[in-house]
Design a protein around this motif. Structure first.
Motif, PDB file in Angstrom:
ATOM      1  N   SER A 115       0.860  -1.070  -0.124  1.00  0.00           N
ATOM      2  CA  SER A 115       0.062  -0.017   0.048  1.00  0.00           C
ATOM      3  C   SER A 115       0.927   1.432  -0.096  1.00  0.00           C
ATOM      4  CB  SER A 115      -1.050  -0.159   1.337  1.00  0.00           C
ATOM      5  OG  SER A 115      -0.007  -0.068   2.513  1.00  0.00           O
ATOM      6  N   LYS A 116       2.352   1.060  -0.148  1.00  0.00           N
ATOM      7  CA  LYS A 116       3.326   2.160  -0.015  1.00  0.00           C
ATOM      8  C   LYS A 116       3.501   2.758  -1.283  1.00  0.00           C
ATOM      9  CE  LYS A 116       6.318   0.344   2.441  1.00  0.00           C
ATOM     10  NZ  LYS A 116       6.290  -0.816   2.754  1.00  0.00           N
ATOM     11  N   PRO A 117       3.276   3.978  -1.707  1.00  0.00           N
ATOM     12  CA  PRO A 117       3.562   4.399  -3.152  1.00  0.00           C
ATOM     13  C   PRO A 117       5.025   4.186  -3.504  1.00  0.00           C
ATOM     14  CG  PRO A 117       2.632   6.342  -1.735  1.00  0.00           C
ATOM     15  CD  PRO A 117       2.714   4.970  -0.873  1.00  0.00           C
ATOM     16  N   SER A 118       5.884   3.858  -2.492  1.00  0.00           N
ATOM     17  CA  SER A 118       7.482   3.583  -2.756  1.00  0.00           C
ATOM     18  C   SER A 118       7.296   2.257  -3.632  1.00  0.00           C
ATOM     19  CB  SER A 118       8.175   3.471  -1.698  1.00  0.00           C
ATOM     20  OG  SER A 118       7.689   2.361  -0.706  1.00  0.00           O
ATOM     21  N   ALA A 119       6.252   1.508  -3.588  1.00  0.00           N
ATOM     22  CA  ALA A 119       6.303   0.487  -4.362  1.00  0.00           C
ATOM     23  C   ALA A 119       5.324   0.392  -5.257  1.00  0.00           C
ATOM     24  CB  ALA A 119       5.937  -0.977  -3.498  1.00  0.00           C
ATOM     25  N   PRO A 120       5.507   1.113  -6.378  1.00  0.00           N
ATOM     26  CA  PRO A 120       4.513   1.866  -7.459  1.00  0.00           C
ATOM     27  C   PRO A 120       3.557   0.836  -8.164  1.00  0.00           C
ATOM     28  CG  PRO A 120       6.886   2.635  -8.100  1.00  0.00           C
ATOM     29  CD  PRO A 120       6.915   1.504  -6.779  1.00  0.00           C
ATOM     30  N   GLY A 121       2.260   1.048  -8.118  1.00  0.00           N
ATOM     31  CA  GLY A 121       1.536   0.327  -8.802  1.00  0.00           C
ATOM     32  C   GLY A 121       1.131  -0.786  -8.166  1.00  0.00           C
ATOM     33  N   MET A 122       1.369  -1.234  -7.090  1.00  0.00           N
ATOM     34  CA  MET A 122       1.182  -2.408  -6.443  1.00  0.00           C
ATOM     35  C   MET A 122       0.027  -2.070  -5.385  1.00  0.00           C
ATOM     36  SD  MET A 122       4.599  -4.569  -6.639  1.00  0.00           S
ATOM     37  CE  MET A 122       5.770  -3.405  -5.961  1.00  0.00           C
ATOM     38  N   LEU A 123      -0.595  -0.956  -5.471  1.00  0.00           N
ATOM     39  CA  LEU A 123      -1.575  -0.634  -4.511  1.00  0.00           C
ATOM     40  C   LEU A 123      -2.550  -1.554  -4.149  1.00  0.00           C
ATOM     41  CD1 LEU A 123      -2.132   3.044  -5.777  1.00  0.00           C
ATOM     42  CD2 LEU A 123      -0.607   2.451  -4.106  1.00  0.00           C
ATOM     43  N   GLU A 124      -2.933  -1.705  -2.823  1.00  0.00           N
ATOM     44  CA  GLU A 124      -3.759  -2.622  -2.183  1.00  0.00           C
ATOM     45  C   GLU A 124      -5.245  -2.686  -2.815  1.00  0.00           C
ATOM     46  OE1 GLU A 124      -2.682  -2.711   1.910  1.00  0.00           O
ATOM     47  OE2 GLU A 124      -1.002  -4.070   1.330  1.00  0.00           O
ATOM     48  N   SER A 125      -5.416  -1.305  -2.961  1.00  0.00           N
ATOM     49  CA  SER A 125      -6.933  -0.821  -3.462  1.00  0.00           C
ATOM     50  C   SER A 125      -6.771  -0.619  -4.904  1.00  0.00           C
ATOM     51  CB  SER A 125      -7.590   0.282  -2.574  1.00  0.00           C
ATOM     52  OG  SER A 125      -8.499   0.582  -3.308  1.00  0.00           O
ATOM     53  N   HIS A 126      -7.467  -1.480  -5.786  1.00  0.00           N
ATOM     54  CA  HIS A 126      -7.718  -1.265  -7.076  1.00  0.00           C
ATOM     55  C   HIS A 126      -8.627  -1.842  -7.825  1.00  0.00           C
ATOM     56  CE1 HIS A 126      -3.904   0.787  -9.483  1.00  0.00           C
ATOM     57  NE2 HIS A 126      -4.644   0.176 -10.518  1.00  0.00           N
ATOM     58  N   TYR A 127      -8.989  -1.637  -9.113  1.00  0.00           N
ATOM     59  CA  TYR A 127      -9.810  -2.559  -9.944  1.00  0.00           C
ATOM     60  C   TYR A 127     -11.254  -2.465  -9.435  1.00  0.00           C
ATOM     61  CZ  TYR A 127      -5.328  -4.671 -11.152  1.00  0.00           C
ATOM     62  OH  TYR A 127      -3.914  -4.991 -11.537  1.00  0.00           O
ATOM     63  N   SER A 128     -11.517  -1.342  -8.643  1.00  0.00           N
ATOM     64  CA  SER A 128     -12.985  -1.202  -8.362  1.00  0.00           C
ATOM     65  C   SER A 128     -14.051  -0.937  -9.393  1.00  0.00           C
ATOM     66  CB  SER A 128     -12.868   0.131  -7.205  1.00  0.00           C
ATOM     67  OG  SER A 128     -14.150   0.570  -7.150  1.00  0.00           O
ATOM     68  N   PRO A 129     -15.222  -1.847  -9.083  1.00  0.00           N
ATOM     69  CA  PRO A 129     -16.221  -1.747 -10.086  1.00  0.00           C
ATOM     70  C   PRO A 129     -17.226  -0.617  -9.576  1.00  0.00           C
ATOM     71  CG  PRO A 129     -16.487  -3.565  -8.706  1.00  0.00           C
ATOM     72  CD  PRO A 129     -15.387  -2.944  -8.342  1.00  0.00           C
ATOM     73  N   GLY A 130     -16.791   0.336  -8.470  1.00  0.00           N
ATOM     74  CA  GLY A 130     -17.635   1.360  -8.236  1.00  0.00           C
ATOM     75  C   GLY A 130     -18.486   1.007  -7.027  1.00  0.00           C
ATOM     76  N   VAL A 131     -18.538  -0.415  -6.461  1.00  0.00           N
ATOM     77  CA  VAL A 131     -19.538  -0.937  -5.474  1.00  0.00           C
ATOM     78  C   VAL A 131     -18.682  -1.586  -4.582  1.00  0.00           C
ATOM     79  CG1 VAL A 131     -21.292  -2.537  -5.164  1.00  0.00           C
ATOM     80  CG2 VAL A 131     -21.215  -1.021  -7.456  1.00  0.00           C
ATOM     81  N   THR A 132     -18.828  -1.619  -3.272  1.00  0.00           N
ATOM     82  CA  THR A 132     -18.378  -2.596  -2.355  1.00  0.00           C
ATOM     83  C   THR A 132     -18.150  -3.950  -2.769  1.00  0.00           C
ATOM     84  OG1 THR A 132     -18.883  -1.124  -0.637  1.00  0.00           O
ATOM     85  CG2 THR A 132     -18.018  -3.056  -0.130  1.00  0.00           C
ATOM     86  N   VAL A 133     -17.080  -4.410  -2.774  1.00  0.00           N
ATOM     87  CA  VAL A 133     -16.911  -6.052  -3.122  1.00  0.00           C
ATOM     88  C   VAL A 133     -16.598  -6.673  -1.962  1.00  0.00           C
ATOM     89  CG1 VAL A 133     -15.509  -7.670  -4.358  1.00  0.00           C
ATOM     90  CG2 VAL A 133     -16.064  -5.553  -5.399  1.00  0.00           C
ATOM     91  N   ARG A 134     -17.326  -7.636  -1.468  1.00  0.00           N
ATOM     92  CA  ARG A 134     -16.826  -8.488  -0.339  1.00  0.00           C
ATOM     93  C   ARG A 134     -16.605  -9.823  -0.741  1.00  0.00           C
ATOM     94  NH1 ARG A 134     -20.381 -10.121   4.466  1.00  0.00           N
ATOM     95  NH2 ARG A 134     -18.799 -11.533   4.860  1.00  0.00           N
TER      96      ARG A 134
END
Ligand code: TXA
Ligand code: MG
Length: 322
Positions: free
Chosen positions: A215-234
């Motif tokens: 989740s650290k920007p120092s590790a680019p593009g590997m963000l934990e939150s991504h690919y969101s369809p605009g709705v909560t996914v559980r």
């Protein structure tokens, strides 16, 4: 009457002109549609970030027509890189290698390395062969949202902001390329994708290390939150799935079978034959279709964590972290 779609679709000649003039064209690849710009033109690259609303710390992948073209943009091309490219390219494999100065720092988020690949879609390969520069191309979606696997997905999110799109039909693979870092003492998988870890391992004859979450920007593009369809996914486990009592406005992304907790119209099956290749190909489509139902939440199960299942589960975990 000319519709917006007719104005925006372009052939490869027109695309080449737009790109040479610093414009943005969405291009088909075997994985997902890319938002392409001249990869050695800083102004054009800046527009990619602007249009996608992408943070500048997240570096781009450069697309090339051949290994020879790649060798012009990297400090060195080690034997392992040549072997991997000869075996798996064109195809869903991205390598990270030390870059030459010709690649602008903006494309690589200031890093000394560059991510590059040879995409397998014939229309984009043909386009690349006729250009004298590589194409920088992230997935053609707004930052953090679901990646596009059809032209209509691109038009929905970016239609007003780009200069053209090449219609190459639906993407065959459906998840992004596998990223392999070759700048360290041993190869490391940075992102699971359309080429399975097992296939790379069996070709190289060794197990690979992975470093795929941060989740650290120092590790680019590997963000934990991504690919969101605009709705909560559980995410739900197999056990929970059987006992789940859900809101009738929920939706369910299933691997191979419908779930008794909801009517089938509110569910999307990734692959009735439990085929991971088909499931990967339908993943973003499924997230999008269910998102369009405006559900209160999208429940999803994970798929078997082997082969392309690793890439699918990775996307689902990140989509559920939004
Ligand atoms: O299949 C794909 O790879 C698609 C198609 C369009 O080619 N492209 C794609 O690009 O998925 P994008 O921007 O969505 O993902 C690029 C990711 C970055 O987020 C980062 O994780 C990684 O590539 N990356 C790029 N340059 C890097 C570098 N120098 N070092 C480490 N990771 C890098
Ligand atoms: Mg992306």
């Amino acid at each position: 009457m000319i519709t917006k779609n007719e104005l925006i679709f372009v052939d490869q000649q027109k695309a080449a002109r737009i790109l040479s003039d610093g414009g943005l064209v969405a291009v088909p690849t075997e994985t997902v549609y890319g938002l392409a710009a001249n990869g050695v033109n800083t102004k054009a690259i800046a527009r990619i970030f602007e249009v996608k609303k992408r943070p500048f710390f997240d570096p781009l992948i450069l697309h090339f027509a051949s290994i020879d073209r790649i060798s012009e943009c990297v400090e060195s091309l080690p034997k392992i890189a040549i072997d991997l490219l000869e075996r798996f390219s064109p195809g869903p494999l991205t390598l990270v290698l030390p870059k030459k100065k010709v690649i602008p720092d903006l494309a690589t988020a200031g890093m000394n390395s560059v991510a590059l690949r040879i995409p397998a879609h014939p229309m984009t390969l043909e386009l690349l062969k006729n250009l004298d520069f590589p194409l920088a191309a992230p997935s053609a979606n707004l930052f953090g949202q679901t990646s596009p696997t059809r032209p209509s997905h691109v038009i929905d999110q970016l239609g007003d902001a780009i200069d053209g799109i090449i219609d190459g039909g639906p993407c065959e693979v459906g998840v992004e390329s596998t990223i392999l870092d070759l700048t360290k003492t041993e190869p490391i998988i940075l992102r699971w994708g359309g080429l399975s870890q097992e296939d790379i391992e069996s070709f190289l004859g060794r197990r690979l290390k992975t470093q795929t979450s941060s989740s650290k920007p120092s590790a680019p593009g590997m963000l934990e939150s991504h690919y969101s369809p605009g709705v909560t996914v559980r995410l739900v486990s197999q056990k929970e799935k059987e006992t789940l009592i859900v809101d009738p406005k929920a939706a369910f992304l299933c691997f191979d079978k419908f779930n008794s907790c909801l009517p089938t119209e509110r569910q999307f099956i990734l692959s009735q034959k439990a085929d991971l290749k088909q499931a990967a190909c339908r993943l973003f489509e499924g997230l999008r279709e269910l998102g369009n139902l405006n559900p209160s939440v999208i429940y999803s199960e994970l798929v078997p964590d082997i082969g392309l299942g690793k890439a699918i589960n990775d996307r689902l975990l990140r989509a559920s972290a939004s």
